[in-house]
Design a protein around this motif. Structure first.
Motif, PDB file in Angstrom:
ATOM      1  N   PRO A  58      63.389  72.346  57.637  1.00 36.39           N
ATOM      2  CA  PRO A  58      63.917  73.529  58.331  1.00 36.39           C
ATOM      3  C   PRO A  58      62.789  74.396  58.868  1.00 36.39           C
ATOM      4  CG  PRO A  58      65.079  73.173  56.261  1.00 36.39           C
ATOM      5  CD  PRO A  58      63.936  72.208  56.278  1.00 36.39           C
ATOM      6  N   ALA A  59      62.956  74.872  60.101  1.00 29.68           N
ATOM      7  CA  ALA A  59      61.897  75.647  60.756  1.00 29.68           C
ATOM      8  C   ALA A  59      61.553  76.906  59.963  1.00 29.68           C
ATOM      9  CB  ALA A  59      62.335  76.017  62.172  1.00 29.68           C
ATOM     10  N   LYS A  60      62.549  77.492  59.284  1.00 28.52           N
ATOM     11  CA  LYS A  60      62.278  78.700  58.495  1.00 28.52           C
ATOM     12  C   LYS A  60      61.252  78.429  57.403  1.00 28.52           C
ATOM     13  CE  LYS A  60      67.074  80.241  58.997  1.00 28.52           C
ATOM     14  NZ  LYS A  60      68.318  80.543  58.252  1.00 28.52           N
ATOM     15  N   LEU A  61      61.423  77.319  56.712  1.00 31.40           N
ATOM     16  CA  LEU A  61      60.503  76.993  55.627  1.00 31.40           C
ATOM     17  C   LEU A  61      59.152  76.550  56.167  1.00 31.40           C
ATOM     18  CD1 LEU A  61      62.803  75.088  53.104  1.00 31.40           C
ATOM     19  CD2 LEU A  61      62.162  77.492  53.119  1.00 31.40           C
ATOM     20  N   GLU A  62      59.159  75.780  57.238  1.00 29.46           N
ATOM     21  CA  GLU A  62      57.898  75.289  57.794  1.00 29.46           C
ATOM     22  C   GLU A  62      57.004  76.438  58.224  1.00 29.46           C
ATOM     23  OE1 GLU A  62      56.581  71.540  60.603  1.00 29.46           O
ATOM     24  OE2 GLU A  62      58.494  72.545  60.958  1.00 29.46           O
ATOM     25  N   ASP A  63      57.599  77.513  58.715  1.00 27.40           N
ATOM     26  CA  ASP A  63      56.811  78.671  59.146  1.00 27.40           C
ATOM     27  C   ASP A  63      56.267  79.466  57.972  1.00 27.40           C
ATOM     28  OD1 ASP A  63      55.758  80.418  61.113  1.00 27.40           O
ATOM     29  OD2 ASP A  63      57.391  81.823  60.746  1.00 27.40           O
ATOM     30  N   ARG A  64      56.926  79.381  56.818  1.00 25.62           N
ATOM     31  CA  ARG A  64      56.527  80.195  55.672  1.00 25.62           C
ATOM     32  C   ARG A  64      55.650  79.457  54.663  1.00 25.62           C
ATOM     33  NH1 ARG A  64      61.090  82.044  57.807  1.00 25.62           N
ATOM     34  NH2 ARG A  64      61.589  84.272  57.656  1.00 25.62           N
ATOM     35  N   LEU A  65      55.501  78.163  54.820  1.00 26.55           N
ATOM     36  CA  LEU A  65      54.645  77.387  53.918  1.00 26.55           C
ATOM     37  C   LEU A  65      53.337  77.079  54.633  1.00 26.55           C
ATOM     38  CD1 LEU A  65      57.304  74.929  52.442  1.00 26.55           C
ATOM     39  CD2 LEU A  65      56.489  77.082  51.481  1.00 26.55           C
ATOM     40  N   PRO A  66      52.216  77.610  54.166  1.00 27.34           N
ATOM     41  CA  PRO A  66      50.961  77.512  54.924  1.00 27.34           C
ATOM     42  C   PRO A  66      50.332  76.134  54.944  1.00 27.34           C
ATOM     43  CG  PRO A  66      50.572  78.601  52.825  1.00 27.34           C
ATOM     44  CD  PRO A  66      52.051  78.417  52.935  1.00 27.34           C
ATOM     45  N   PHE A  67      50.588  75.292  53.941  1.00 27.30           N
ATOM     46  CA  PHE A  67      49.861  74.028  53.817  1.00 27.30           C
ATOM     47  C   PHE A  67      50.775  72.841  54.064  1.00 27.30           C
ATOM     48  CE2 PHE A  67      48.046  76.934  50.501  1.00 27.30           C
ATOM     49  CZ  PHE A  67      46.939  77.317  51.252  1.00 27.30           C
ATOM     50  N   ARG A  68      50.143  71.757  54.518  1.00 23.71           N
ATOM     51  CA  ARG A  68      50.842  70.475  54.638  1.00 23.71           C
ATOM     52  C   ARG A  68      49.936  69.414  54.019  1.00 23.71           C
ATOM     53  NH1 ARG A  68      54.970  69.098  59.386  1.00 23.71           N
ATOM     54  NH2 ARG A  68      55.883  67.244  58.473  1.00 23.71           N
ATOM     55  N   VAL A  69      50.410  68.736  53.003  1.00 25.21           N
ATOM     56  CA  VAL A  69      49.597  67.791  52.231  1.00 25.21           C
ATOM     57  C   VAL A  69      49.890  66.373  52.725  1.00 25.21           C
ATOM     58  CG1 VAL A  69      49.089  66.905  49.931  1.00 25.21           C
ATOM     59  CG2 VAL A  69      49.597  69.336  50.252  1.00 25.21           C
ATOM     60  N   PHE A  70      48.879  65.782  53.376  1.00 24.75           N
ATOM     61  CA  PHE A  70      49.008  64.425  53.899  1.00 24.75           C
ATOM     62  C   PHE A  70      48.288  63.394  53.024  1.00 24.75           C
ATOM     63  CE2 PHE A  70      49.203  67.212  57.603  1.00 24.75           C
ATOM     64  CZ  PHE A  70      50.338  66.751  58.248  1.00 24.75           C
ATOM     65  N   ASP A  71      47.150  63.799  52.445  1.00 28.82           N
ATOM     66  CA  ASP A  71      46.319  62.842  51.715  1.00 28.82           C
ATOM     67  C   ASP A  71      46.471  63.035  50.212  1.00 28.82           C
ATOM     68  OD1 ASP A  71      45.170  65.291  51.710  1.00 28.82           O
ATOM     69  OD2 ASP A  71      43.128  64.635  52.128  1.00 28.82           O
ATOM     70  N   GLN A  72      45.868  62.140  49.451  1.00 33.44           N
ATOM     71  CA  GLN A  72      46.011  62.170  47.995  1.00 33.44           C
ATOM     72  C   GLN A  72      45.128  63.256  47.380  1.00 33.44           C
ATOM     73  OE1 GLN A  72      45.420  58.388  46.155  1.00 33.44           O
ATOM     74  NE2 GLN A  72      47.244  57.468  47.059  1.00 33.44           N
ATOM     75  N   ALA A  73      45.693  63.926  46.384  1.00 32.38           N
ATOM     76  CA  ALA A  73      44.945  64.935  45.629  1.00 32.38           C
ATOM     77  C   ALA A  73      44.370  64.307  44.366  1.00 32.38           C
ATOM     78  CB  ALA A  73      45.860  66.107  45.277  1.00 32.38           C
ATOM     79  N   GLU A  74      43.275  64.860  43.905  1.00 28.23           N
ATOM     80  CA  GLU A  74      42.631  64.386  42.682  1.00 28.23           C
ATOM     81  C   GLU A  74      42.675  65.478  41.624  1.00 28.23           C
ATOM     82  OE1 GLU A  74      38.729  63.215  43.730  1.00 28.23           O
ATOM     83  OE2 GLU A  74      39.372  61.613  45.098  1.00 28.23           O
ATOM     84  N   VAL A  75      42.717  65.084  40.394  1.00 27.36           N
ATOM     85  CA  VAL A  75      42.692  66.039  39.286  1.00 27.36           C
ATOM     86  C   VAL A  75      41.256  66.560  39.167  1.00 27.36           C
ATOM     87  CG1 VAL A  75      43.031  66.377  36.825  1.00 27.36           C
ATOM     88  CG2 VAL A  75      44.587  64.887  38.109  1.00 27.36           C
TER      89      VAL A  75
END
Length: 552
Positions: free
Chosen positions: A131-148
């Protein structure tokens, strides 16, 4: 691994752990969701309180509602608490399937910094648009893998030294310029980037925000929101001031050149834009159009209050549902001897598991939008056929309650002659004054039709576009008589329909078919029908079949 070598996803996990509610949250690809959740949980520790929920949750699950089973058992109103008050950290699976009510409630909570939201979407699905409302309010987009990487001690130390100092004026200007360079004008995005820069500096153990913190914040917040390609170095040079005096140039060449803060920030954003998105932006295609999440599956939801009843189901929530009393009693009846004995009562005992609600299938309202080329010598033939088709369809649509609209374009303009209506009399009055002749502003007509179709879709309807034309435009959007430019503009306008997935068909009623109409249909992803001697009933038949398919 040093902090400078961390992946973007690892940084996001740490930043949300440090300043979660102030930042809002992130859109997370389903492909890397498990790794990101592990990295975040390692940073916040066991007391994080993260709650995993499904996109099929109801609005009442977020806000709380009356607990009918407990109310009946105790004889007084009892209410259950909602997720927004009991679980301020939410992990929503398949967020692109959230309904409008839940999206609005989550957006309101994000605006008031009440929750931290991780919205998981399926990147493999081309239609998985959150939803466009949420996309505008969430600053980050996680595409790659995160590490601990981050520990609970790292997060506590960062929270202790993070201060809410004003951002330096030069950094603020550079951040704004970088946002404008990639087509971002939302003030909310800049506020998110500033909050991110503060958290970045704190994670690095710095009490002041420096150039590198601003660059990383711009990379994480701005890159995935780019709407056009950033300018090349040559373009920036051409737009700069006239060259300085040769003597001054020689003096400057003796001094090593250091890139400015603005250049460093913009370069960081450029480097983070995905290659496929950057190529698309450079070609002028742009990001996926907003609104594609208005899918037919979303419009055929079961469980509403209006529509055709197709059975019943177990009630997960009674708020906003139609209670099926007979089905509920049938489920409770076999257990009454045992329940009355255990409860020591003569009354009927109904539990939560007995409740059944009606399953309702909501029909989809179809709207046939006729776009008629009213130009040229054959205009009167097209108009007569279009008028007859509109009247035929309206007479046939009374039971289904579908609607019909008509857009006409000729000379230098296009206009909506008949707004979406079910009234046959209104249609006849409007169509009686429809005139023809003049040039063919095909691009203008397509623009007007597209705007009307999107208006119908936003209202919850299913637009079907029927374009009656030979596809040969000769008037540009500016009113200039230039066939080559008019054709280019028309094909560009046609691609909008394909990008939005709008159902459309092109009916070529000219005596001699030309390849222009076929090329236009290919760009629109429309069905092409050649009907040189078509009558009103011939045109109405495929349109009626299309309306029946979307209204089923």
């Amino acid at each position: 691994m040093t902090a400078d070598n961390l992946s973007d996803a690892t940084w996001v996990a740490g930043l949300l752990a440090v300043s979660g509610k102030n930042l809002g949250g992130a859109l997370v690809s389903e492909n890397v969701a498990d790794e990101f959740m592990a990295a975040y949980r390692a940073a916040v520790g066991p007391e994080g309180g993260l709650r995993v929920v499904s996109s099929s949750m109801t609005a009442e699950a977020l806000t709380g509602s009356m607990d009918l089973a407990t109310t009946l058992a105790l004889g007084r109103p009892m209410y259950s608490e909602g997720l927004l008050t009991t679980n301020p950290i939410l992990w929503v699976r398949r967020a692109e399937r959230l309904d409008a009510a839940c999206s609005s409630l989550l957006s309101h909570a994000l605006d008031h910094r009440q929750i931290l939201l991780m919205a998981v979407i399926d990147e493999n699905d081309s239609d998985a648009v959150p939803p466009a409302k949420l996309e505008d309010r969430l600053p980050f987009r996680v595409f790659d893998q995160a590490e601990v990487h981050w520990t609970r001690d790292d997060i506590k130390n960062a929270q202790d030294i993070m201060v809410q100092q004003p951002l330096a004026q030069n950094f603020l200007e550079d951040l704004c310029n970088a946002a404008f360079a990639v087509g971002i004008s939302s003030p909310r995005t800049l506020v998110q980037a500033i909050a991110t820069a503060r958290a970045v500096a704190a994670l690095r153990g710095q009490e002041k925000i420096d150039q590198s913190a601003i660059a990383l914040a711009a990379r994480l917040v701005l890159a995935h929101r780019a709407t056009h390609a950033p300018p090349d170095d040559e373009e920036q040079t051409d737009q700069s001031s006239p060259p300085p005096d040769p003597e001054e140039t020689e003096t400057q060449n003796d001094t090593p050149q250091t890139p400015s803060d603005a250049e460093v920030i913009l370069d960081a954003v450029k480097a983070a834009i995905p290659a496929n998105l950057l190529n698309a932006l450079a070609d002028g295609i742009g990001k996926r159009a907003a609104g594609r999440n208005l899918k037919s599956a979303d419009q055929r939801k079961l469980g509403g209050k209006r529509g055709r009843r197709i059975g019943n189901k177990r009630a997960s929530s009674l708020a906003g549902q139609r209670l099926d009393i007979l089905a509920t009693l049938r489920c409770a009846a076999p257990w009454q001897p045992l329940r009355r004995k255990m409860a020591d009562t003569d009354r009927m005992v109904i539990t939560r598991d007995d409740f059944r609600v009606a399953r309702i299938k909501q029909r989809n309202e179809g709207t046939a939008i006729f776009a008629v080329d009213a130009s040229g010598s054959t205009a009167f033939q097209r108009l007569a056929e279009a008028k007859g088709a509109v009247e035929t369809i309206l007479a046939d649509c009374y039971v289904r309650r579908d609607r019909v609209a008509l857009v006409s374009f000729r000379s230098k303009k296009a206009e909506v002659f008949l707004p979406p209506t079910r009234s046959l009399e209104r249609a006849k009055r409007a169509l009686a004054s429809l005139a023809g002749g003049g040039g063919t502003p095909l691009a203008t007509g397509l623009d007007e039709t597209y705007a009307l179709a999107m208006l119908v879709r936003r209202a919850g309807g299913n637009p079907i576009i029927i374009l009656l034309t030979d596809g040969r435009g000769n008037v540009t959007r500016s009113g200039e008589g230039n066939r080559a430019k008019a054709t280019e503009e028309a094909l560009s306008a046609a691609r909008q329909f394909a990008a939005e997935g709008l159902q459309s068909m092109i009916i070529d009623v000219s005596a001699e078919q030309h390849k222009s109409a076929k090329i236009l249909a290919e760009n629109m992803k429309a069905k092409y029908l050649a009907m040189p001697r078509a009558t009103a009933s011939d045109i109405a038949l495929p349109v009626s079949m299309a309306l029946k398919s979307v209204s089923a």
